[in-house]
Scaffold this motif. Structure first.
Motif, PDB file in Angstrom:
ATOM      1  N   THR A 120       0.829  -1.205   0.000  1.00 14.68           N
ATOM      2  CA  THR A 120       0.000   0.000   0.000  1.00 14.68           C
ATOM      3  C   THR A 120       0.861   1.251   0.000  1.00 14.68           C
ATOM      4  N   ARG A 121       1.939   1.228   0.776  1.00 15.68           N
ATOM      5  CA  ARG A 121       2.865   2.363   0.800  1.00 15.68           C
ATOM      6  C   ARG A 121       3.342   2.695  -0.609  1.00 15.68           C
ATOM      7  N   ARG A 122       3.726   1.681  -1.357  1.00 22.04           N
ATOM      8  CA  ARG A 122       4.219   1.914  -2.706  1.00 22.04           C
ATOM      9  C   ARG A 122       3.113   2.428  -3.624  1.00 22.04           C
ATOM     10  N   LYS A 123       1.925   1.894  -3.479  1.00 22.35           N
ATOM     11  CA  LYS A 123       0.812   2.356  -4.325  1.00 22.35           C
ATOM     12  C   LYS A 123       0.473   3.819  -4.045  1.00 22.35           C
ATOM     13  N   MET A 124       0.620   4.252  -2.798  1.00 23.57           N
ATOM     14  CA  MET A 124       0.320   5.638  -2.431  1.00 23.57           C
ATOM     15  C   MET A 124       1.506   6.568  -2.643  1.00 23.57           C
ATOM     16  N   GLY A 125       2.664   6.011  -3.011  1.00 18.33           N
ATOM     17  CA  GLY A 125       3.825   6.839  -3.321  1.00 18.33           C
ATOM     18  C   GLY A 125       4.653   7.241  -2.120  1.00 18.33           C
ATOM     19  N   PHE A 126       4.480   6.564  -0.974  1.00 24.77           N
ATOM     20  CA  PHE A 126       5.283   6.874   0.210  1.00 24.77           C
ATOM     21  C   PHE A 126       6.663   6.221   0.104  1.00 24.77           C
ATOM     22  N   ASP A 127       7.631   6.805   0.788  1.00 26.88           N
ATOM     23  CA  ASP A 127       9.007   6.310   0.774  1.00 26.88           C
ATOM     24  C   ASP A 127       9.168   5.086   1.678  1.00 26.88           C
ATOM     25  N   ASP A 128      10.380   4.515   1.638  1.00 29.14           N
ATOM     26  CA  ASP A 128      10.673   3.309   2.423  1.00 29.14           C
ATOM     27  C   ASP A 128      10.531   3.545   3.918  1.00 29.14           C
ATOM     28  N   GLY A 129      10.710   4.768   4.372  1.00 30.73           N
ATOM     29  CA  GLY A 129      10.642   5.058   5.801  1.00 30.73           C
ATOM     30  C   GLY A 129       9.241   5.167   6.350  1.00 30.73           C
ATOM     31  N   ALA A 130       8.236   4.887   5.534  1.00 28.69           N
ATOM     32  CA  ALA A 130       6.850   4.988   5.992  1.00 28.69           C
ATOM     33  C   ALA A 130       6.492   3.819   6.895  1.00 28.69           C
ATOM     34  N   SER A 131       5.399   4.009   7.610  1.00 24.09           N
ATOM     35  CA  SER A 131       4.940   3.051   8.601  1.00 24.09           C
ATOM     36  C   SER A 131       3.437   2.904   8.454  1.00 24.09           C
ATOM     37  N   GLY A 132       2.883   1.902   9.110  1.00 29.58           N
ATOM     38  CA  GLY A 132       1.437   1.737   9.057  1.00 29.58           C
ATOM     39  C   GLY A 132       0.968   0.692  10.038  1.00 29.58           C
ATOM     40  N   VAL A 133      -0.341   0.635  10.209  1.00 30.10           N
ATOM     41  CA  VAL A 133      -0.944  -0.381  11.070  1.00 30.10           C
ATOM     42  C   VAL A 133      -2.365  -0.627  10.569  1.00 30.10           C
ATOM     43  N   LEU A 134      -2.731  -1.896  10.455  1.00 30.77           N
ATOM     44  CA  LEU A 134      -4.082  -2.260  10.054  1.00 30.77           C
ATOM     45  C   LEU A 134      -5.028  -2.095  11.236  1.00 30.77           C
ATOM     46  N   VAL A 135      -6.183  -1.522  10.955  1.00 33.56           N
ATOM     47  CA  VAL A 135      -7.141  -1.165  12.001  1.00 33.56           C
ATOM     48  C   VAL A 135      -8.544  -1.539  11.535  1.00 33.56           C
ATOM     49  N   ALA A 136      -9.537  -1.243  12.376  1.00 38.51           N
ATOM     50  CA  ALA A 136     -10.916  -1.585  12.028  1.00 38.51           C
ATOM     51  C   ALA A 136     -11.401  -0.806  10.819  1.00 38.51           C
ATOM     52  N   GLY A 137     -10.986   0.443  10.676  1.00 36.37           N
ATOM     53  CA  GLY A 137     -11.442   1.252   9.567  1.00 36.37           C
ATOM     54  C   GLY A 137     -10.894   2.659   9.655  1.00 36.37           C
ATOM     55  N   THR A 138     -11.328   3.510   8.724  1.00 34.44           N
ATOM     56  CA  THR A 138     -10.800   4.857   8.644  1.00 34.44           C
ATOM     57  C   THR A 138     -11.087   5.678   9.893  1.00 34.44           C
ATOM     58  N   ALA A 300      -4.020   2.830   8.785  1.00 29.00           N
ATOM     59  CA  ALA A 300      -3.398   4.130   9.035  1.00 29.00           C
ATOM     60  C   ALA A 300      -1.988   4.059   8.464  1.00 29.00           C
ATOM     61  N   LEU A 301      -1.710   4.904   7.488  1.00 29.91           N
ATOM     62  CA  LEU A 301      -0.408   4.929   6.825  1.00 29.91           C
ATOM     63  C   LEU A 301       0.273   6.246   7.183  1.00 29.91           C
ATOM     64  N   ILE A 302       1.477   6.158   7.755  1.00 30.29           N
ATOM     65  CA  ILE A 302       2.195   7.324   8.273  1.00 30.29           C
ATOM     66  C   ILE A 302       3.536   7.432   7.557  1.00 30.29           C
ATOM     67  N   ALA A 303       3.853   8.613   7.052  1.00 31.34           N
ATOM     68  CA  ALA A 303       5.077   8.784   6.265  1.00 31.34           C
ATOM     69  C   ALA A 303       6.344   8.613   7.100  1.00 31.34           C
ATOM     70  N   ASP A 304       6.284   8.965   8.383  1.00 33.55           N
ATOM     71  CA  ASP A 304       7.468   8.957   9.250  1.00 33.55           C
ATOM     72  C   ASP A 304       7.308   7.860  10.301  1.00 33.55           C
ATOM     73  N   GLN A 305       8.046   6.777  10.142  1.00 30.54           N
ATOM     74  CA  GLN A 305       7.919   5.646  11.059  1.00 30.54           C
ATOM     75  C   GLN A 305       8.300   6.019  12.482  1.00 30.54           C
ATOM     76  N   ALA A 306       9.305   6.833  12.641  1.00 27.59           N
ATOM     77  CA  ALA A 306       9.734   7.208  13.990  1.00 27.59           C
ATOM     78  C   ALA A 306       8.659   8.026  14.696  1.00 27.59           C
ATOM     79  N   ALA A 307       8.030   8.966  13.979  1.00 28.02           N
ATOM     80  CA  ALA A 307       6.953   9.756  14.578  1.00 28.02           C
ATOM     81  C   ALA A 307       5.759   8.874  14.933  1.00 28.02           C
ATOM     82  N   HIS A 308       5.473   7.909  14.086  1.00 25.35           N
ATOM     83  CA  HIS A 308       4.365   6.997  14.335  1.00 25.35           C
ATOM     84  C   HIS A 308       4.599   6.200  15.625  1.00 25.35           C
TER      85      HIS A 308
END
Length: 471
Positions: A120-138, A300-308
């Motif tokens: 998903t990160r790649r499809k949305m154009g985020f860099d390798d340093g992005a982070s994310g977590v699967l959740v119930a919904g938006t 939830a997709l976050i560009a900065d893994q450290a901030a996340h």
């Protein structure tokens, strides 16, 4: 040997019954057009009363499967709900057997979730340093994204609250998930600035003025929420314009892309609607909407893994990691969100992409956009009127534009209810310029053009039947 109290009395009987249930489920999914929404019987609550006993598998087939929400049917367009996929059967069976908690520790689900997030990160154009977590919904993803923004803005927020004077900005009509998020984070919805929309998108000049005014009042702009796919009309904010503004102002840019972010997979011109999304600090989106997978599954997709991680990580002694063994492995997704106990949501997405391939989803999303445009043509050809131009996959219209506004509203509402009750088509309604209109949100991979034509004829026929009783 005595049977354990929470095990089947006979595993072979269960195997036989489950084969029958699987056949029934496959049939119902294959023949979804034969299974529209129906009004639940008045005694259904009594049938579901705990302790009534009996053959559970048979009861599920007779008393549960028929009374679904309708979104599996090809003429369900009433709300933005995905249609469900055959791959969900595979994922659901495997997930039930594994019963995995995806909060952390060293097992396969973590690697699968990483793979889904990375795709998903790649499809949305985020860099390798992005982070994310699967959740119930938006709705949950929005809380996670804005909490990350809050901690970045106020590094002591996890210690002392740090909420004083923080403001959030979004266009009028932004999804209610944003208001709930600012309330849950303790900011209060009065700190949510609803900026006027211009031609269906947030007015950047008015937004800039609101920011300047708040700074002058001693407030701290924390985040701007851009919309990729508005809930009423399917509109898109100027994401590049928002990214330019947030970069200049040092404000977090969050994008509500619950369904609309997925035009990133579509053909032109729809793909261009999300240009600039790659410049966001965070995106909230759902797989269970326009990626069609079964409920529930958001991200939830976050560009900065450290901030996340800084916004959520906490490891008391009972969650201490280890160099090896089950307590090993990274990441632990409990460090990136609210939940410690988490189901295997990644398996649904992984199975869907592996079974059908990315190209199939791109084609289905593109087709839904074409179908909304086709519906708009049908609306106008049949003497009805659009409430707004079709931008993506949502078509909003009024069945009788010749009537006064109040009569149009009453007629459109009655048409929606009549068609639902008669198992024809599911539209929802929304208000545009003071008129309650019919709304079709097409996130359904089973929809075909002939379904659209049938539905438009049903609207015309129903309007003709009901007009005589609208006064």
């Amino acid at each position: 040997m005595a049977t354990q109290p929470l095990e089947p009395k006979d595993w072979e009987d269960l195997r036989r019954d489950l084969h029958g249930l699987l056949d029934r489920c496959v049939d119902q999914m294959r023949d979804a057009e034969d299974h529209p929404w129906q009004t639940p019987p008045p005694d259904l609550a009594d049938r579901y009363a705990i302790g009534s006993g009996g053959d559970v598998v048979a009861r599920v087939m007779d008393q549960v499967l028929p009374y679904h929400g309708g979104n599996t049917h090809p003429k369900f367009w009433g709300w933005v709900q995905g249609s469900g996929l055959a791959s969900d059967l595979v994922a659901g069976i495997a997930a039930a057997v594994m019963n995995t908690n995806g909060g952390g520790r060293h097992h396969g689900i973590n690697e699968m979730e990483r793979a889904v997030i990375d795709w998903t990160r790649r499809k949305m154009g985020f860099d390798d340093g992005a982070s994310g977590v699967l959740v119930a919904g938006t709705s949950q993803a929005t809380v996670i994204a804005l909490q990350t923004a809050r901690v970045r803005c106020c590094p002591d927020a996890r210690t002392d609250g740090g909420n004083t004077g923080l403001t959030v900005y979004a266009a009028e009509g932004v999804h209610n998930a944003t208001r709930k998020a600012v309330e849950l984070l303790g900011l209060g919805h009065e700190q949510l600035r609803l900026v006027r929309a211009k031609n269906g998108t947030i007015d950047l000049h008015a937004l800039q003025q609101a920011i300047v005014a708040d700074r002058a009042s001693g407030l701290t702009p924390m985040a701007i929420v851009g919309t990729a796919g508005s809930v009423d009309l399917g509109g898109y904010d100027d994401l590049n314009g928002l990214a330019d503004l947030t970069a200049a102002e040092g404000i977090w840019l969050h994008v509500d892309g619950a369904f609309g972010a997925w035009t990133r997979l579509a053909d032109s011109p729809w793909r261009g609607l999300t240009d600039g999304i790659e410049r966001a600090d965070s995106i909230a989106l759902d797989f269970h909407k326009w990626m069609y997978v079964g409920y529930d599954c958001g991200l939830a997709l976050i560009a900065d893994q450290a901030a996340h991680r800084a916004a959520f990580a906490a490891r008391p002694s009972y969650l201490k990691g280890a160099a090896e063994g089950l307590a090993g492995g990274e990441p632990w997704f409990c460090d990136y969100g609210i939940d410690l106990s988490r189901g295997n949501r990644a398996l649904k997405v992984w199975c869907a992409l592996e079974m059908f391939g990315e190209e199939a989803f791109a084609a289905a999303i593109t087709l839904n956009c074409k179908q909304a445009a086709f519906m708009a043509d049908q609306v106008q050809a049949r003497g009805m009127a659009l409430a707004a131009p079709v931008v993506s996959n949502i078509c909003v219209f009024t069945a009788a534009p010749d009537l006064p506004a109040d009569q149009q509203s009453a007629l459109n509402a009655q048409i929606a209810t009549h068609l639902q009750l008669h198992h024809a088509t599911v539209f929802s309604t929304t208000d545009v310029n003071g008129i309650t209109c019919l709304r079709a949100a097409i996130t359904n991979h089973r929809t075909r053009d002939h379904h659209v034509e049938q539905a438009m004829q049903a609207v015309v026929d129903t309007a003709g039947m009901l007009r005589g009783v609208i006064g």
